[in-house]
Design an enzyme around this catalytic site. Structure first.
Site, PDB file in Angstrom:
ATOM      1  N   GLU A  80      26.796   7.086 124.018  1.00  0.00           N
ATOM      2  CA  GLU A  80      27.912   6.292 123.504  1.00  0.00           C
ATOM      3  C   GLU A  80      27.676   5.853 122.062  1.00  0.00           C
ATOM      4  O   GLU A  80      28.332   4.948 121.566  1.00  0.00           O
ATOM      5  CB  GLU A  80      28.130   5.061 124.390  1.00  0.00           C
ATOM      6  CG  GLU A  80      27.013   4.012 124.341  1.00  0.00           C
ATOM      7  CD  GLU A  80      25.888   4.280 125.304  1.00  0.00           C
ATOM      8  OE1 GLU A  80      25.174   3.338 125.671  1.00  0.00           O
ATOM      9  OE2 GLU A  80      25.692   5.453 125.714  1.00  0.00           O
ATOM     10  N   ASP A 138      28.148   1.455 118.736  1.00  0.00           N
ATOM     11  CA  ASP A 138      27.743   1.722 120.112  1.00  0.00           C
ATOM     12  C   ASP A 138      28.723   0.997 121.046  1.00  0.00           C
ATOM     13  O   ASP A 138      29.084  -0.164 120.808  1.00  0.00           O
ATOM     14  CB  ASP A 138      26.305   1.224 120.332  1.00  0.00           C
ATOM     15  CG  ASP A 138      25.781   1.584 121.697  1.00  0.00           C
ATOM     16  OD1 ASP A 138      25.036   2.572 121.792  1.00  0.00           O
ATOM     17  OD2 ASP A 138      26.111   0.875 122.677  1.00  0.00           O
ATOM     18  N   ILE A 139      29.186   1.676 122.113  1.00  0.00           N
ATOM     19  CA  ILE A 139      30.117   1.065 123.073  1.00  0.00           C
ATOM     20  C   ILE A 139      29.361   0.033 123.911  1.00  0.00           C
ATOM     21  O   ILE A 139      28.296   0.334 124.477  1.00  0.00           O
ATOM     22  CB  ILE A 139      30.758   2.128 123.971  1.00  0.00           C
ATOM     23  CG1 ILE A 139      31.544   3.133 123.121  1.00  0.00           C
ATOM     24  CG2 ILE A 139      31.672   1.487 125.008  1.00  0.00           C
ATOM     25  CD1 ILE A 139      32.146   4.265 123.922  1.00  0.00           C
TER      26      ILE A 139
END
Length: 734
Positions: A651, A608-609
């Site tokens: 994301e 996950d960003i």
């Protein structure tokens, strides 16, 4: 004369032996019989506002009792409704169905609270109108294993519940079973109808009219009885009540011509047969009352069968007593007819006993019993035929010369017709091959597989003529299969590739597809060289047949291409080009099944960003899309060779890593995290700030005992990475 009679008796005995062998032939499919684990509950379940039966949601609402056979549970009393249930066993099927021979009388099937099948229409009180006694095939989902299948049953008949087989099977196996079980009945029905026609024709001649009319009436009744009992008739016309009425009234009609025939046969021996008259007249009165009552809705089949069966048993008993008293006085031919009659009656009695649950269920070959009696009738007709032939022999002496001349003329015509028939047979065989090819193509998911199947089948379609099958490639055509004599392929360039047309004279047949915008795409080319006429079938007709075949195949190929395109769109993430969450859900189930079967490890990585919302708020959503594409490219760079990268949404990305343990994934995940941290995001010529990612990893069976908990554990590991400051990796805890 005496030798002909001896040969006739030998023929009758041989036919009887053949029919008895048919009675003993039973073939059962190798399926999973559901004989154990049934439970029942009297009454009817209430339903919630969504139409879901509450008994399927809460076991505490009703007292479920075990039952060995799901039919006629104890203490029925005045109950007309009962529920049955069974937990389906763990078995893997491609197209699973639940099959049962019959249900008394109306039924609904529920799985996971959803109505998946119904026979008849039940009102809000759980009652309904009789809709026939057909076989039932309940289509199940692929994940049926371990779920509980519920049946809501209504019956105001003497029996309630299941009758006959109950099993799990592939749908195609059930259809094969239905077809096999129906084959003998269809043959017997055809034979008895033919006998009825022949008897009607003989009845029009002088002599024995009454006897042959009885034969005709019996044969029609036997054909109706067999047709009404053939399982495949539901596939021909899904009107089970209609077939039940046909079979029932044929069943009610059957004793009338049988008693009349016996009276005719025994009267020829000089025996007293007046007591037979009131037997068939009593059955005629019953038939008329049943027909009138059914028309006015006063009587139903569920009421008529018990009454008729009781009447038939009494009539049969009286008949047996009467025949036994005179059996020694009749001729051998009449004895054979009587034995055939009692053989058929015995089969009917067995079928009656099974229908009323007097004996345990088994498949009773009623059609074979009808075949036994039909053999006796054939013998009677054959005997009549012999006497007719003796009379015709005298006429043949004077007509011999005319017959020879006529025979020569017919021989010439027959040769021409034989040549024409061979040509039609050749055409029919090719058309069946085309149908088989199209049927195979309909199961293809990709155009490449479809072209490969065509290449494997095209030679059989074109033989005995030579041919070449080529596949379209970017720079022309590539030979993939050739047969017969060598054929020079035309040197098509790219322009010709888009302009290839059907040419019957040159034997060129292009395979092409056209999309909704009208754009034509050529995928293959067939060249055929026909050199001579084959069995009376002209070459030009064969070429036209090939053209029509290729046109039909082209339509199927267009459908395959459309399905392939739609499938690609449904599984692909539009922004990154990766597979989407829907694809991940399906492939994860597959990989779990493979891992369990092979006992090989299966790992999962979710990343996950970090602070992606802040990134979007700072640089805008288009820049955020560029960051997502950059991360997607890095994921594909680090994970390939059997690894599956998908975008879950937003994301968040996931990687399915088969045959790799969690500790082995950690090193590659660290390389990915470092690469992301060092990669600058480029957007419209500007270098934006670097992004970081948090990663969670889990593995089966190393970190979790249940592979179906992989996603949840990996997501928890990702959450721990977020909680521990982001830009880090966490393995799931055992």
């Amino acid at each position: 004369m005496r030798s002909l009679q001896t040969e006739f008796l030998h023929l009758i005995l041989l036919l009887f032996a053949t029919a008895l062998l048919c009675l003993s032939a039973n073939v059962f499919a190798q399926d999973v019989n559901l004989d154990d684990g049934w439970e029942y509950a009297w009454g009817d379940s209430p339903f919630d506002s969504d139409g879901v039966p509450l008994w399927t949601k809460n076991d505490q609402l009703v007292d479920w009792q075990p039952i060995a056979f799901p039919s006629d549970p104890p203490a029925r009393g005045a109950h007309h409704n009962v529920w049955f249930r069974i937990t389906l066993p763990q078995h893997v099927y491609r197209d699973p169905v639940f099959y049962t021979s019959s249900i008394d009388l109306l039924a609904e099937a529920y799985l996971d609270g959803k109505l998946i099948y119904k026979h008849g229409q039940l009102d809000q009180d759980g009652a309904g109108i009789f809709a026939g006694w057909p076989w039932h095939m309940v289509i199940l989902p692929e994940n049926f294993a371990g779920q509980t299948l519920y049946f809501r049953v209504y019956s105001n008949y003497i029996n309630i519940g299941f009758w006959g087989e109950r099993k799990l099977a592939e749908r195609v196996d059930v259809l094969k079973q239905i077809t096999k079980e129906s084959l003998q009945g269809l043959i017997v029905a055809g034979v008895t109808i033919f006998i009825a026609l022949m008897a009607a024709i003989f009845a029009m001649l002088k002599g024995q009219r009454r006897q042959f009319m009885n034969v005709c009436l019996f044969s029609l009744a036997a054909a109706g009885l067999v047709l009404g009992d053939i399982p495949a008739m539901k596939l021909v016309w899904d009107q089970p009540l209609l077939w039940n009425y046909i079979g029932a009234y044929a069943y009610f009609l059957l004793p009338i011509p049988m008693f009349m025939l016996l009276a005719e046969w025994l009267s020829d021996a000089g025996l007293e047969v007046r007591h037979f008259q009131w037997l068939w007249r009593a059955h005629l009165v019953f038939l008329l009352v049943a027909a009138i009552g059914s028309v006015f809705g006063v009587l139903h089949l569920t009421q008529l069968y018990p009454a008729f069966d009781g009447m038939f048993i009494v009539s049969l008993f009286l008949l047996v007593v009467s025949v036994l008293l005179v059996f020694k006085r009749v001729r051998l031919e009449q004895k054979l007819l009587i034995l055939a009659y009692f053989g058929f009656c015995a089969v009917m009695m067995l079928d009656m006993a099974v229908a009323h649950n007097w004996i345990s269920w088994s498949s009773i070959p009623v059609s074979s019993g009808a075949l036994l009696f039909s053999v006796a009738i054939i013998g009677l007709s054959f005997n009549h035929y012999l006497s007719t032939q003796r009379r015709l022999a005298k006429l043949n002496i004077s007509l011999e010369s005319e017959v020879i001349e006529r025979t020569e003329q017919l021989s010439a015509i027959a040769k021409q017709e034989a040549l024409r028939a061979n040509g039609l047979l050749f055409q029919q065989e090719k058309l069946e091959m085309v149908s088989d090819v199209i049927f195979d193509l309909e199961s293809c998911h990709t155009l490449e597989v479809g072209i490969e199947k065509i290449a494997n089948r095209i030679e059989a379609l074109c033989v005995p003529f030579s041919g070449v099958f080529s596949m379209a490639v970017p720079d022309g055509w590539k030979r993939v299969h050739c047969w017969g004599y060598e054929i020079d392929s035309p040197s098509f360039d790219n322009t010709a590739l888009t302009k290839a047309k059907f040419n019957n004279e040159q034997g060129i047949f292009p395979f092409r597809i056209m999309n909704q915008q009208g754009t034509v795409r050529y995928v293959a080319l067939l060249q055929v060289h026909a050199t001579e006429m084959l069995n009376g079938y002209p070459i030009e007709h064969f070429m036209k047949l090939l053209k029509r075949a290729v046109e039909k195949i082209n339509i199927t190929l267009a459908n395959i291409a459309l399905r392939e395109e739609l499938q690609r769109f449904s599984y692909e993430d539009e922004l990154t080009g990766l597979k989407n969450r829907r694809f991940f859900s399906e492939v994860m189930e597959h990989e779990i099944a493979v891992a369990e079967q092979n006992q090989s490890p299966l790992s999962l990585l979710i990343c996950d960003i970090d602070y992606f919302k802040t990134f979007n708020d700072t640089y805008g959503h288009p820049a955020g899309d560029a960051a997502l594409k950059t991360l997607a490219a890095l994921l594909e760079q680090f994970f390939h060779d059997g690894n599956i990268v998908c975008r879950l949404g937003g994301e968040e990305f996931v990687v399915v890593i088969p045959k790799v343990k969690g500790e082995d994934c950690l090193q590659k995940a660290e390389q990915l995290r470092g690469a992301v941290e060092k990669t600058q995001i480029q957007y419209e010529g500007y270098l934006l700030e670097n992004i970081t990612i948090s990663i969670g990893i889990s593995s089966w069976p190393e970190l979790t005992p249940d592979p179906r908990q992989l996603f949840q554990q990996t997501d928890s590991a990702l959450y721990q990475a977020k909680e521990n400051g982001r830009n880090c990796i966490r393995l799931a805890e055992k």
